[in-house]
Design a protein around this motif. Structure first.
Motif, PDB file in Angstrom:
ATOM      1  N   ILE A  13      -7.686  16.575   2.945  1.00 54.65           N
ATOM      2  CA  ILE A  13      -8.434  15.400   3.102  1.00 54.65           C
ATOM      3  C   ILE A  13      -7.675  14.534   4.406  1.00 54.65           C
ATOM      4  O   ILE A  13      -8.545  14.358   5.399  1.00 54.65           O
ATOM      5  CB  ILE A  13      -8.829  14.522   2.093  1.00 54.65           C
ATOM      6  CG1 ILE A  13      -9.655  15.064   0.934  1.00 54.65           C
ATOM      7  CG2 ILE A  13      -9.283  13.406   2.649  1.00 54.65           C
ATOM      8  CD1 ILE A  13      -9.609  14.414  -0.483  1.00 54.65           C
ATOM      9  N   MET A  14      -6.419  14.602   4.195  1.00 56.76           N
ATOM     10  CA  MET A  14      -5.737  14.071   5.473  1.00 56.76           C
ATOM     11  C   MET A  14      -5.911  14.894   6.782  1.00 56.76           C
ATOM     12  O   MET A  14      -6.050  14.174   7.867  1.00 56.76           O
ATOM     13  CB  MET A  14      -4.391  13.641   4.896  1.00 56.76           C
ATOM     14  CG  MET A  14      -4.031  12.852   4.062  1.00 56.76           C
ATOM     15  SD  MET A  14      -2.328  12.622   3.631  1.00 56.76           S
ATOM     16  CE  MET A  14      -2.326  12.451   1.789  1.00 56.76           C
ATOM     17  N   LEU A  35      -0.351  10.632  -4.273  1.00 56.27           N
ATOM     18  CA  LEU A  35       0.082  10.011  -2.848  1.00 56.27           C
ATOM     19  C   LEU A  35       1.448   9.716  -2.961  1.00 56.27           C
ATOM     20  O   LEU A  35       2.378  10.139  -2.005  1.00 56.27           O
ATOM     21  CB  LEU A  35      -0.588   9.033  -2.243  1.00 56.27           C
ATOM     22  CG  LEU A  35      -2.326   9.148  -2.030  1.00 56.27           C
ATOM     23  CD1 LEU A  35      -3.001   8.086  -1.803  1.00 56.27           C
ATOM     24  CD2 LEU A  35      -2.345  10.104  -0.768  1.00 56.27           C
ATOM     25  N   GLY A  36       1.764   9.054  -4.125  1.00 67.17           N
ATOM     26  CA  GLY A  36       3.468   8.518  -4.196  1.00 67.17           C
ATOM     27  C   GLY A  36       4.210   9.911  -4.127  1.00 67.17           C
ATOM     28  O   GLY A  36       5.430   9.912  -3.662  1.00 67.17           O
ATOM     29  N   ALA A  43       6.374  14.982   2.250  1.00 65.07           N
ATOM     30  CA  ALA A  43       5.250  15.424   3.288  1.00 65.07           C
ATOM     31  C   ALA A  43       4.446  14.558   3.970  1.00 65.07           C
ATOM     32  O   ALA A  43       3.713  14.919   4.727  1.00 65.07           O
ATOM     33  CB  ALA A  43       4.222  15.954   1.963  1.00 65.07           C
ATOM     34  N   ILE A  44       4.521  13.168   3.517  1.00 65.04           N
ATOM     35  CA  ILE A  44       3.567  12.210   4.227  1.00 65.04           C
ATOM     36  C   ILE A  44       4.419  11.003   4.338  1.00 65.04           C
ATOM     37  O   ILE A  44       5.303  10.713   3.729  1.00 65.04           O
ATOM     38  CB  ILE A  44       2.395  11.795   3.522  1.00 65.04           C
ATOM     39  CG1 ILE A  44       2.449  11.248   1.990  1.00 65.04           C
ATOM     40  CG2 ILE A  44       1.445  13.219   3.367  1.00 65.04           C
ATOM     41  CD1 ILE A  44       1.150  10.897   1.270  1.00 65.04           C
ATOM     42  N   LYS A  45       3.750  10.048   5.273  1.00 64.51           N
ATOM     43  CA  LYS A  45       4.380   8.794   5.404  1.00 64.51           C
ATOM     44  C   LYS A  45       3.389   7.612   5.183  1.00 64.51           C
ATOM     45  O   LYS A  45       2.066   8.034   5.391  1.00 64.51           O
ATOM     46  CB  LYS A  45       5.187   8.536   6.801  1.00 64.51           C
ATOM     47  CG  LYS A  45       6.257   9.232   6.949  1.00 64.51           C
ATOM     48  CD  LYS A  45       6.811   8.986   8.412  1.00 64.51           C
ATOM     49  CE  LYS A  45       6.183   9.569   9.698  1.00 64.51           C
ATOM     50  NZ  LYS A  45       6.894   9.416  10.971  1.00 64.51           N
ATOM     51  N   ASP A  46       3.660   6.549   4.677  1.00 62.64           N
ATOM     52  CA  ASP A  46       2.724   5.584   4.491  1.00 62.64           C
ATOM     53  C   ASP A  46       2.735   4.376   5.700  1.00 62.64           C
ATOM     54  O   ASP A  46       3.737   4.616   6.471  1.00 62.64           O
ATOM     55  CB  ASP A  46       2.912   4.709   3.387  1.00 62.64           C
ATOM     56  CG  ASP A  46       4.089   3.912   3.026  1.00 62.64           C
ATOM     57  OD1 ASP A  46       4.768   3.999   3.962  1.00 62.64           O
ATOM     58  OD2 ASP A  46       4.247   3.425   1.829  1.00 62.64           O
ATOM     59  N   ARG A  47       1.545   3.926   5.874  1.00 62.02           N
ATOM     60  CA  ARG A  47       1.433   2.987   7.082  1.00 62.02           C
ATOM     61  C   ARG A  47       0.444   1.713   6.792  1.00 62.02           C
ATOM     62  O   ARG A  47      -0.458   2.004   6.018  1.00 62.02           O
ATOM     63  CB  ARG A  47       0.659   3.624   8.209  1.00 62.02           C
ATOM     64  CG  ARG A  47       0.892   2.806   9.441  1.00 62.02           C
ATOM     65  CD  ARG A  47       0.320   3.556  10.822  1.00 62.02           C
ATOM     66  NE  ARG A  47      -1.055   3.658  10.639  1.00 62.02           N
ATOM     67  CZ  ARG A  47      -1.876   4.299  11.214  1.00 62.02           C
ATOM     68  NH1 ARG A  47      -1.446   5.448  11.950  1.00 62.02           N
ATOM     69  NH2 ARG A  47      -3.191   4.337  11.190  1.00 62.02           N
ATOM     70  N   PHE A  56      -4.036  -2.894   3.997  1.00 63.65           N
ATOM     71  CA  PHE A  56      -4.235  -1.691   3.159  1.00 63.65           C
ATOM     72  C   PHE A  56      -3.052  -0.730   3.505  1.00 63.65           C
ATOM     73  O   PHE A  56      -2.602  -0.699   4.849  1.00 63.65           O
ATOM     74  CB  PHE A  56      -5.466  -0.569   3.664  1.00 63.65           C
ATOM     75  CG  PHE A  56      -6.735  -1.381   3.263  1.00 63.65           C
ATOM     76  CD1 PHE A  56      -7.193  -1.180   2.052  1.00 63.65           C
ATOM     77  CD2 PHE A  56      -7.569  -2.194   4.199  1.00 63.65           C
ATOM     78  CE1 PHE A  56      -8.542  -1.627   1.812  1.00 63.65           C
ATOM     79  CE2 PHE A  56      -8.516  -2.932   3.933  1.00 63.65           C
ATOM     80  CZ  PHE A  56      -9.325  -2.795   2.804  1.00 63.65           C
ATOM     81  N   LYS A  57      -2.538   0.237   2.541  1.00 60.76           N
ATOM     82  CA  LYS A  57      -1.831   1.221   2.834  1.00 60.76           C
ATOM     83  C   LYS A  57      -2.315   2.497   3.142  1.00 60.76           C
ATOM     84  O   LYS A  57      -3.094   2.905   2.195  1.00 60.76           O
ATOM     85  CB  LYS A  57      -0.653   1.241   1.514  1.00 60.76           C
ATOM     86  CG  LYS A  57       0.477   2.214   2.160  1.00 60.76           C
ATOM     87  CD  LYS A  57       1.312   2.393   0.685  1.00 60.76           C
ATOM     88  CE  LYS A  57       2.094   1.363   0.152  1.00 60.76           C
ATOM     89  NZ  LYS A  57       2.960   1.713  -0.806  1.00 60.76           N
ATOM     90  N   TRP A  58      -2.112   3.170   4.227  1.00 64.55           N
ATOM     91  CA  TRP A  58      -2.560   4.361   4.499  1.00 64.55           C
ATOM     92  C   TRP A  58      -1.629   5.407   4.170  1.00 64.55           C
ATOM     93  O   TRP A  58      -0.528   5.242   4.254  1.00 64.55           O
ATOM     94  CB  TRP A  58      -2.908   4.453   5.972  1.00 64.55           C
ATOM     95  CG  TRP A  58      -4.071   3.705   6.394  1.00 64.55           C
ATOM     96  CD1 TRP A  58      -4.019   2.382   7.099  1.00 64.55           C
ATOM     97  CD2 TRP A  58      -5.626   3.676   6.045  1.00 64.55           C
ATOM     98  NE1 TRP A  58      -5.252   1.786   7.249  1.00 64.55           N
ATOM     99  CE2 TRP A  58      -6.239   2.593   6.574  1.00 64.55           C
ATOM    100  CE3 TRP A  58      -6.426   4.880   5.724  1.00 64.55           C
ATOM    101  CZ2 TRP A  58      -7.700   2.749   6.865  1.00 64.55           C
ATOM    102  CZ3 TRP A  58      -7.739   4.908   5.751  1.00 64.55           C
ATOM    103  CH2 TRP A  58      -8.325   3.648   6.267  1.00 64.55           C
TER     104      TRP A  58
END
Length: 58
Positions: A13-14, A35-36, A43-47, A56-58
């Protein structure tokens, strides 16, 4: 097994949408959990972003 499938789905999805929040994911119960895990694995970073006066946290 199910956790890996959910994480794979979130990553897909990302890649398609560019960013995602747990509230916009349908079919995965408690998407924040996965996601956590993806964040802890690197694998990902939050923003954080702000829309309509809400954060919102993306």
């Amino acid at each position: 097994m199910k956790a890996n499938n959910h994480k794979r789905t979130l990553l897909k999805i990302m890649l398609e949408q560019g960013r995602v929040t747990a509230g916009r994911v349908f079919g995965i119960s408690n998407a924040n959990q996965y996601l956590g895990e993806l964040k802890r694995e690197g694998a990902i970073k939050d923003r954080w972003t702000q829309e309509d006066g809400r954060r919102f946290k993306w």
